[in-house]
Scaffold this active site. Structure first.
Site, short mmCIF file in Angstrom:
data_model
loop_
_atom_site.label_atom_id
_atom_site.label_comp_id
_atom_site.label_asym_id
_atom_site.label_seq_id
_atom_site.Cartn_x
_atom_site.Cartn_y
_atom_site.Cartn_z
N ARG A 1 51.94 0.97 65.38
CA ARG A 1 52.74 1.51 66.49
C ARG A 1 52.77 0.54 67.68
NH1 ARG A 1 52.48 7.71 68.19
NH2 ARG A 1 50.40 7.31 69.02
N ARG A 5 40.52 10.51 68.02
CA ARG A 5 41.66 11.39 68.35
C ARG A 5 41.92 12.38 67.20
NH1 ARG A 5 46.55 7.82 69.96
NH2 ARG A 5 47.41 9.76 70.74
P1 AMP Z 1 50.08 11.50 73.19
O1 AMP Z 1 51.01 10.46 73.73
O2 AMP Z 1 50.69 12.86 73.16
O3 AMP Z 1 49.46 11.11 71.87
O4 AMP Z 1 48.87 11.61 74.26
C1 AMP Z 1 48.03 10.52 74.54
C2 AMP Z 1 46.74 11.00 75.21
O5 AMP Z 1 47.07 11.66 76.44
C3 AMP Z 1 45.91 11.99 74.43
O6 AMP Z 1 45.05 11.38 73.48
C4 AMP Z 1 45.14 12.69 75.56
O7 AMP Z 1 44.08 11.87 76.02
C5 AMP Z 1 46.19 12.76 76.66
N1 AMP Z 1 46.98 14.01 76.58
C6 AMP Z 1 48.32 14.12 76.36
N2 AMP Z 1 48.71 15.41 76.34
C7 AMP Z 1 47.59 16.14 76.55
C8 AMP Z 1 47.31 17.53 76.60
N3 AMP Z 1 48.27 18.46 76.43
N4 AMP Z 1 46.01 17.91 76.83
C9 AMP Z 1 45.03 17.01 77.03
N5 AMP Z 1 45.22 15.69 76.95
C10 AMP Z 1 46.47 15.24 76.72
#
Ligand code: AMP
Length: 211
Positions: free
Chosen positions: A123, A167
């Site tokens: 990615r 993650r």
């Molecule tokens: P993503 O781009 O959705 O994969 O999000 C990247 C990172 O942002 C995640 O691994 C979390 O650390 C944080 N994050 C994004 N959305 C949330 C959420 N709804 N709750 C908690 N952490 C979030």
């Protein structure tokens, strides 16, 4: 129409959310993208979120709930919106309900963990405009350059292999229980993530009955 995309990090929900958002002309809200922007701009929110995100941990519920509440109250969300990456915990799902959000469907994109690890290593993201690519599955037109704004593409720190494993563990523990929560509400539809993104899009549209 208001839709939630569920699925492990790297399952392709962001790309599918973008496509459905274009088709339905409603905005996609990605809490991850909002947080990355805050980090880039070095705001107080960004400083707080950074340490959690770099470890692959979740940002505290009250912080993301606040972000989401502000975002969905904006005018462009009047005809519905797509949520990519929110809710990620039962506390967030209940908060969303308490905000009065009327969810039409929850699309759960399933991809096995091994496949996810392979996908995330390829990615690439544009930190300028938030676009996302994959060296194999969704390459940019010019190598390592964003199609939309021309900036150099980067590997997200949280896409590094040890962080990805963390993650995934966080996903299984904190977010996967939402599948049962939304199934009980009668909103869950399952989509098996395919090798080709276009095939997953077809299945997603079928699941949403918007072919
Ligand atoms: P993503 O781009 O959705 O994969 O999000 C990247 C990172 O942002 C995640 O691994 C979390 O650390 C944080 N994050 C994004 N959305 C949330 C959420 N709804 N709750 C908690 N952490 C979030």
């Amino acid at each position: 129409m208001t839709i939630i995309f569920l699925g492990a990090p790297g399952a392709g929900k962001g790309t599918q959310a973008e496509r459905i958002s274009e088709k339905l002309a409603i905005p996609t809200i990605s809490t991850g993208a909002i947080l990355r922007e805050a980090i880039q701009e070095e705001t107080s929110l960004g400083k707080l979120a950074k340490s959690y995100m770099e470890q692959g941990a979740l940002v505290p519920d009250d912080v993301v709930i606040g972000i989401l509440r502000d975002r969905i109250s904006r005018e462009d969300c009047g005809k519905g919106y797509i949520l990519d990456g929110f809710p990620r915990t039962l506390v967030q799902a209940r908060a969303l309900k308490n905000m009065g959000a009327k969810i039409d469907k929850v699309v759960n994109i399933h991809v096995p963990d091994e496949k996810i690890i392979e996908r995330m290593s390829g990615r690439r993201v544009c930190l300028e405009c938030g676009s996302s690519y994959h060296v194999r599955y969704k390459p940019p037109r010019m190598e390592n350059q964003c199609d939309k704004c021309g900036a150099a593409l980067q590997i997200r720190k949280d896409d590094l292999p040890e962080v990805v494993k963390n993650r995934l563990a966080v996903y299984h523990e904190m977010t996967a229980p939402l599948e049962a929560y939304y199934a009980k509400e009668g909103l869950l539809v399952n989509v098996e993530g395919q090798e080709e993104l276009a095939d997953t899009t077809k299945l997603t549209q079928k699941a949403l009955m918007i072919e």
